[in-house]
Design a protein around this motif. Structure first.
Motif, PDB file in Angstrom:
ATOM      1  N   ARG A  77       1.077  -1.200  -0.151  1.00  0.00           N
ATOM      2  CA  ARG A  77       0.013   0.112  -0.002  1.00  0.00           C
ATOM      3  C   ARG A  77       0.825   1.173  -0.007  1.00  0.00           C
ATOM      4  O   ARG A  77       1.295   1.811  -1.088  1.00  0.00           O
ATOM      5  CB  ARG A  77      -0.899   0.008   1.130  1.00  0.00           C
ATOM      6  N   GLU A  78       1.194   1.878   1.199  1.00  0.00           N
ATOM      7  CA  GLU A  78       1.961   2.982   1.299  1.00  0.00           C
ATOM      8  C   GLU A  78       3.337   2.553   0.794  1.00  0.00           C
ATOM      9  O   GLU A  78       3.963   3.682   0.007  1.00  0.00           O
ATOM     10  CB  GLU A  78       2.161   3.490   2.782  1.00  0.00           C
ATOM     11  N   ARG A  79       4.100   1.563   0.746  1.00  0.00           N
ATOM     12  CA  ARG A  79       5.397   1.159   0.300  1.00  0.00           C
ATOM     13  C   ARG A  79       5.647   0.877  -1.114  1.00  0.00           C
ATOM     14  O   ARG A  79       6.616   0.754  -1.534  1.00  0.00           O
ATOM     15  CB  ARG A  79       5.819   0.074   1.163  1.00  0.00           C
ATOM     16  N   ALA A  80       4.360   0.886  -1.814  1.00  0.00           N
ATOM     17  CA  ALA A  80       4.445   0.487  -3.280  1.00  0.00           C
ATOM     18  C   ALA A  80       5.330   1.454  -3.963  1.00  0.00           C
ATOM     19  O   ALA A  80       6.057   1.076  -4.862  1.00  0.00           O
ATOM     20  CB  ALA A  80       3.062   0.465  -3.825  1.00  0.00           C
ATOM     21  N   ALA A  81       5.027   2.677  -3.976  1.00  0.00           N
ATOM     22  CA  ALA A  81       5.573   3.806  -4.556  1.00  0.00           C
ATOM     23  C   ALA A  81       7.183   3.491  -4.229  1.00  0.00           C
ATOM     24  O   ALA A  81       8.438   3.844  -5.234  1.00  0.00           O
ATOM     25  CB  ALA A  81       5.290   5.216  -4.385  1.00  0.00           C
ATOM     26  N   TRP A  82       7.569   3.357  -3.108  1.00  0.00           N
ATOM     27  CA  TRP A  82       9.078   3.133  -2.763  1.00  0.00           C
ATOM     28  C   TRP A  82       9.602   2.039  -3.405  1.00  0.00           C
ATOM     29  O   TRP A  82      10.802   1.873  -3.820  1.00  0.00           O
ATOM     30  CB  TRP A  82       9.246   3.164  -1.170  1.00  0.00           C
ATOM     31  N   ALA A  83       8.903   0.928  -3.196  1.00  0.00           N
ATOM     32  CA  ALA A  83       9.502  -0.320  -4.064  1.00  0.00           C
ATOM     33  C   ALA A  83       9.656   0.054  -5.518  1.00  0.00           C
ATOM     34  O   ALA A  83      10.587  -0.390  -5.947  1.00  0.00           O
ATOM     35  CB  ALA A  83       8.702  -1.338  -3.907  1.00  0.00           C
ATOM     36  N   VAL A  84       8.763   0.856  -6.252  1.00  0.00           N
ATOM     37  CA  VAL A  84       9.101   1.139  -7.577  1.00  0.00           C
ATOM     38  C   VAL A  84      10.108   2.158  -7.670  1.00  0.00           C
ATOM     39  O   VAL A  84      11.140   1.841  -8.735  1.00  0.00           O
ATOM     40  CB  VAL A  84       8.082   1.757  -8.216  1.00  0.00           C
ATOM     41  N   ALA A  85      10.440   2.957  -6.880  1.00  0.00           N
ATOM     42  CA  ALA A  85      11.699   3.962  -6.793  1.00  0.00           C
ATOM     43  C   ALA A  85      12.798   3.262  -6.596  1.00  0.00           C
ATOM     44  O   ALA A  85      13.872   3.598  -7.317  1.00  0.00           O
ATOM     45  CB  ALA A  85      11.350   5.148  -5.736  1.00  0.00           C
ATOM     46  N   LEU A  86      12.796   2.357  -5.681  1.00  0.00           N
ATOM     47  CA  LEU A  86      14.065   1.396  -5.453  1.00  0.00           C
ATOM     48  C   LEU A  86      14.661   0.289  -6.647  1.00  0.00           C
ATOM     49  O   LEU A  86      15.678   0.527  -6.959  1.00  0.00           O
ATOM     50  CB  LEU A  86      13.886   0.849  -4.012  1.00  0.00           C
ATOM     51  N   GLY A  87      13.470   0.116  -7.162  1.00  0.00           N
ATOM     52  CA  GLY A  87      13.879  -0.957  -8.423  1.00  0.00           C
ATOM     53  C   GLY A  87      14.429  -0.069  -9.635  1.00  0.00           C
ATOM     54  O   GLY A  87      15.219  -0.292 -10.085  1.00  0.00           O
ATOM     55  N   LEU A  88      13.805   0.956  -9.812  1.00  0.00           N
ATOM     56  CA  LEU A  88      14.256   2.107 -10.716  1.00  0.00           C
ATOM     57  C   LEU A  88      15.697   2.578 -10.598  1.00  0.00           C
ATOM     58  O   LEU A  88      16.513   2.647 -11.393  1.00  0.00           O
ATOM     59  CB  LEU A  88      13.281   3.206 -11.054  1.00  0.00           C
ATOM     60  N   GLY A  89      15.740   2.900  -9.130  1.00  0.00           N
ATOM     61  CA  GLY A  89      17.229   3.496  -8.699  1.00  0.00           C
ATOM     62  C   GLY A  89      18.195   2.524  -8.996  1.00  0.00           C
ATOM     63  O   GLY A  89      19.269   2.613  -9.318  1.00  0.00           O
ATOM     64  N   LEU A  90      17.975   1.271  -8.491  1.00  0.00           N
ATOM     65  CA  LEU A  90      18.960   0.197  -8.709  1.00  0.00           C
ATOM     66  C   LEU A  90      19.247  -0.186 -10.035  1.00  0.00           C
ATOM     67  O   LEU A  90      20.411  -0.620 -10.355  1.00  0.00           O
ATOM     68  CB  LEU A  90      18.643  -1.126  -7.912  1.00  0.00           C
ATOM     69  N   GLY A  91      18.327  -0.284 -10.722  1.00  0.00           N
ATOM     70  CA  GLY A  91      18.439  -0.535 -12.126  1.00  0.00           C
ATOM     71  C   GLY A  91      19.092   0.389 -13.034  1.00  0.00           C
ATOM     72  O   GLY A  91      19.878   0.061 -13.811  1.00  0.00           O
TER      73      GLY A  91
END
Length: 326
Positions: A77-91
């Motif tokens: 829920r609240e952490r979904a945006a952070w999960a996307v941002a971390l994935g994009l950042g590491l990629g």
């Protein structure tokens, strides 16, 4: 309440419940983003011979699958945006450095380098973490106890305040780092010197905030307790300290932050163990991935200790549980 108002309240509650249980569309993007990062890591050739590329791709894939499962189970829920941002950042980090090598090495490593440190040097990192925790807990714990005791004396005894207040004003604001050379000269053990400086770093804010909290207690509380036959010991431990707990915890948080800073400085300049010493060693050998790994471990340690202190605070100050967040 009229029937229309009751119906409106029920409809609002049902709508809020549906909104709370509905999966945000962004939650479904988190898993694919991490899976895409895994695919890029695995199939795009590295610009150099980097270690642990396959392990990193597998880790990205595992996280991606876990996020898809979490989205299906409505856990994101609240952490979904952070999960996307971390994935994009590491990629992006993987593409910029491991695949294209756009940043100068060895100052800027790759995700593979960082993962390889954790896989191959975990024992030394763990040993350094234990040394830092031991040094920190002893210095911060003793400093906090001394600070609380000093604050009680300042708040409850005029004679103690007469002698202790000038000393507190002279020594307390002095940065403990400034005393580091003197401490290592006067105290033969670098470990004891580091502990003493961390005690000073944590004791000052705890003492000032404890004194402030005890001084702010309503005198009527003491008068009522004395009327019922309470002695000084009861007034301190059952009236003054419980009423001053909110201020005391502010001092404990400030002291913990000061102890973190003093810990790193002491380990870098004198104490030959711990995460600060590990970082100094890594920098001397230009092993920058090791230094970044130590920073990650240190961040987790500091965050974990602050979170633990917040849990203790919320347990003791239930009525203020929603007043201060971490």
């Amino acid at each position: 309440m009229s029937g229309a108002e009751a119906t409106f309240g029920v409809d609002t509650a049902i709508t809020s419940q549906k909104t709370a249980t509905r999966v945000s569309p962004i939650a479904w993007f988190a898993g694919p983003v991490w899976l895409l990062a895994a695919l890029l890591t695995w199939r795009w050739p590295d610009a150099d011979d980097f270690p642990a590329t396959d392990a990193l791709a597998a880790g990205f894939a595992v996280v991606g699958v876990a996020l898809l499962v979490g989205a299906a189970l409505k856990l994101l829920r609240e952490r979904a945006a952070w999960a996307v941002a971390l994935g994009l950042g590491l990629g992006a980090w993987e593409v910029v450095q491991a695949k294209l090598l756009l940043l100068p090495r060895p100052f800027f490593g790759t995700p593979q380098d960082l993962l390889d440190v954790f896989l191959t040097d975990w024992s030394r990192l763990g040993n350094s973490l234990l040394h830092s925790l031991g040094l920190l807990l002893v210095g911060y714990g003793l400093g906090s106890l001394i600070g609380i005791a000093t604050g009680i004396g300042l708040g409850r005894s005029l004679r103690f305040r007469y002698w202790a207040h000038p000393v507190l004003r002279m020594i307390g604001p002095l940065p403990p780092v400034a005393l580091l050379p003197l401490a290592f000269v006067m105290i033969p053990s670098s470990w004891v010197a580091g502990e003493a400086l961390m005690m000073l770093a944590s004791a000052f804010p705890v003492a000032v905030l404890t004194w402030s909290g005890i001084s702010a207690v309503d005198p009527a509380f003491h008068d009522v307790a004395r009327t019922m036959g309470a002695k000084e010991r009861f007034l301190v431990f059952h009236v003054a300290l419980p009423a001053a707990l909110p201020q005391i915890f502010v001092g404990l948080f400030m002291g913990l932050g000061a102890s973190f800073a003093m810990l790193v400085v002491a380990e870098m300049l004198g104490v030959k163990a711990g995460l600060g010493f590990y970082m100094q060693w890594a920098q001397g050998w230009a092993a920058y991935p090791n230094m970044y790994a130590a920073l990650v471990v240190m961040s987790v340690m500091c965050t974990g200790l602050i979170t633990l202190l917040f849990r203790v605070r919320d347990k003791l100050l239930v009525w203020q549980k929603d007043g201060l967040k971490w």
